[in-house]
Design an enzyme around this catalytic site. Structure first.
Site, PDB file in Angstrom:
ATOM      1  N   ARG A 123       0.874  -1.177   0.000  1.00  0.00           N
ATOM      2  CA  ARG A 123       0.000   0.000   0.000  1.00  0.00           C
ATOM      3  C   ARG A 123       0.909   1.223   0.000  1.00  0.00           C
ATOM      4  NH1 ARG A 123      -2.146  -3.533   3.958  1.00  0.00           N
ATOM      5  NH2 ARG A 123      -4.235  -4.310   3.430  1.00  0.00           N
ATOM      6  N   LYS A 180      -2.350  -2.762   7.928  1.00  0.00           N
ATOM      7  CA  LYS A 180      -3.558  -2.328   8.623  1.00  0.00           C
ATOM      8  C   LYS A 180      -3.734  -3.107   9.916  1.00  0.00           C
ATOM      9  CE  LYS A 180      -6.354  -0.647   4.752  1.00  0.00           C
ATOM     10  NZ  LYS A 180      -7.625  -0.802   4.033  1.00  0.00           N
ATOM     11  N   HIS A 226      -2.057   3.209  -6.128  1.00  0.00           N
ATOM     12  CA  HIS A 226      -2.829   1.985  -5.942  1.00  0.00           C
ATOM     13  C   HIS A 226      -2.887   1.164  -7.224  1.00  0.00           C
ATOM     14  CE1 HIS A 226      -4.890   0.106  -2.651  1.00  0.00           C
ATOM     15  NE2 HIS A 226      -5.894  -0.260  -3.426  1.00  0.00           N
ATOM     16  N   ARG A 272      -0.194  -1.350  -7.108  1.00  0.00           N
ATOM     17  CA  ARG A 272      -0.566  -2.491  -6.252  1.00  0.00           C
ATOM     18  C   ARG A 272      -1.485  -3.444  -7.022  1.00  0.00           C
ATOM     19  NH1 ARG A 272      -1.289  -4.172  -0.722  1.00  0.00           N
ATOM     20  NH2 ARG A 272      -3.458  -4.522  -0.122  1.00  0.00           N
ATOM     21  N   HIS A 282      -4.302  -8.830   2.853  1.00  0.00           N
ATOM     22  CA  HIS A 282      -5.764  -8.807   2.938  1.00  0.00           C
ATOM     23  C   HIS A 282      -6.227  -9.720   4.069  1.00  0.00           C
ATOM     24  CE1 HIS A 282      -6.400  -7.531  -1.553  1.00  0.00           C
ATOM     25  NE2 HIS A 282      -6.166  -6.505  -0.759  1.00  0.00           N
ATOM     26  N   TYR A 339      -9.171  -9.973  -8.236  1.00  0.00           N
ATOM     27  CA  TYR A 339      -8.115 -10.086  -9.238  1.00  0.00           C
ATOM     28  C   TYR A 339      -8.301 -11.297 -10.144  1.00  0.00           C
ATOM     29  CZ  TYR A 339      -5.997  -6.411  -6.521  1.00  0.00           C
ATOM     30  OH  TYR A 339      -5.787  -5.228  -5.861  1.00  0.00           O
TER      31      TYR A 339
END
Length: 299
Positions: free
Chosen positions: A147, A171, A242, A245, A268, A277
């Site tokens: 990120r 995160k 992004h 990414r 994730h 994806y």
């Protein structure tokens, strides 16, 4: 009865202590709940604690002009808040238990094809310090799928060039180990050996990537650099950090990478987020089929 502000504060503090959620995420929860609380007060003279299922449904109905993603974020905030009230015994029921999320279409992420990505990686002028830094950042991001916040906040100590890997704090303060390929390792090595000291001009920094002011690179600064380099590379499609990414994940899937591996590399929490994806990969396969299969060509 507790005031709305006190309840919201306690809820956000609990999320921060138990899950280490990012400041921006907590602020989104706070904003959504304050908006709901203000509406309840104005419409029904009720508090968040006393709101009924009907109250909340009426409020959500008034928000239907929002995009599905925005509406779902708000309803997710309400659901989590009232689940917390219920599990912490602050109220016996959960008025959001039957609250439905808005339906939204599949959003295919914007990405670059492999040739565009190669052109972008070749765009920085590595004869000067800023170009070496930009080259290292692009190679690093494409090699690791970071990120942009993880990239610009990367500590110098987190990178192990001998092992060809980097420790990433993602995160929720979750740490993951991400490998990098040889082109990225070499680009970062060149940047560290030559450019970083020149950019710092005798200053010190704990951050890996710095500007010519000796300060850490910012999200906005990196975004501007990408846009400038995209023009140099002849890329006319909209681009952002992004997108790099997305390119990392899409190109891995196109070349047969396992979805679980891509999920771990991207950080994730839910594999459902990564599955988008596979849809991009299917589009790629359809294009190849049309170009290559003899029955797909017009006679």
């Amino acid at each position: 009865m507790m005031r709305n502000a006190d309840l919201i504060d306690e809820f956000c503090t609990t999320l921060w202590l138990e899950e280490g959620l990012a400041k921006a995420t907590l602020q989104a929860y706070r904003s959504d709940l304050q908006q709901l609380g203000d509406w309840l007060q104005a419409q029904f003279d009720e508090t968040l604690l006393a709101a009924s299922t009907e109250h909340i449904r009426n409020h959500v109905h008034n928000l239907l002009e929002l995009k599905p993603a925005s509406l779902n974020r708000k309803t997710s905030s309400y659901k989590r808040f009232y689940l917390w009230l219920n599990t912490s015994k602050k109220r016996e029921d959960n008025p959001c238990q039957q609250l439905q999320s808005a339906k939204r279409g599949l959003r295919i992420p914007k990405t670059l094809n492999e040739q565009q990505m190669l052109d972008l990686l070749a765009a920085p002028d590595v004869s000067h310090a800023a170009g070496q830094r930009d080259k290292a950042m692009l190679e690093f991001m494409y090699a690791s799928g970071l990120r942009v916040s993880e990239l610009v906040n990367m500590p110098l100590r987190a990178v192990d060039l001998n092992a060809g890997a980097v420790k990433v704090l993602g995160k929720g303060n979750k740490e993951r180990l991400v490998p990098m390929g040889e082109p990225a390792r070499l680009a970062i090595q060149l940047y560290l050996n030559q450019a970083r000291g020149e950019l710092l001009k005798g200053k010190t920094s704990d951050f890996l990537f710095v500007t010519h002011f000796g300060k850490p690179m910012t999200r906005q600064g990196f975004w501007k650099n990408i846009k400038r380099l995209a023009l140099v590379a002849g890329i006319n499609t909209p681009i952002s950090p992004h997108v790099l990414r997305h390119a990392f994940a899409t190109h891995l899937i196109n070349h047969g990478a396992d979805l679980r591996v891509v999920q771990l590399l991207l950080g994730h929490a839910d594999i459902g987020t990564t599955q988008i994806y596979t849809h991009v990969a299917k589009e790629h396969l359809h294009t190849l089929l049309k170009q290559s299969h003899p029955r797909s060509k017009s006679r």
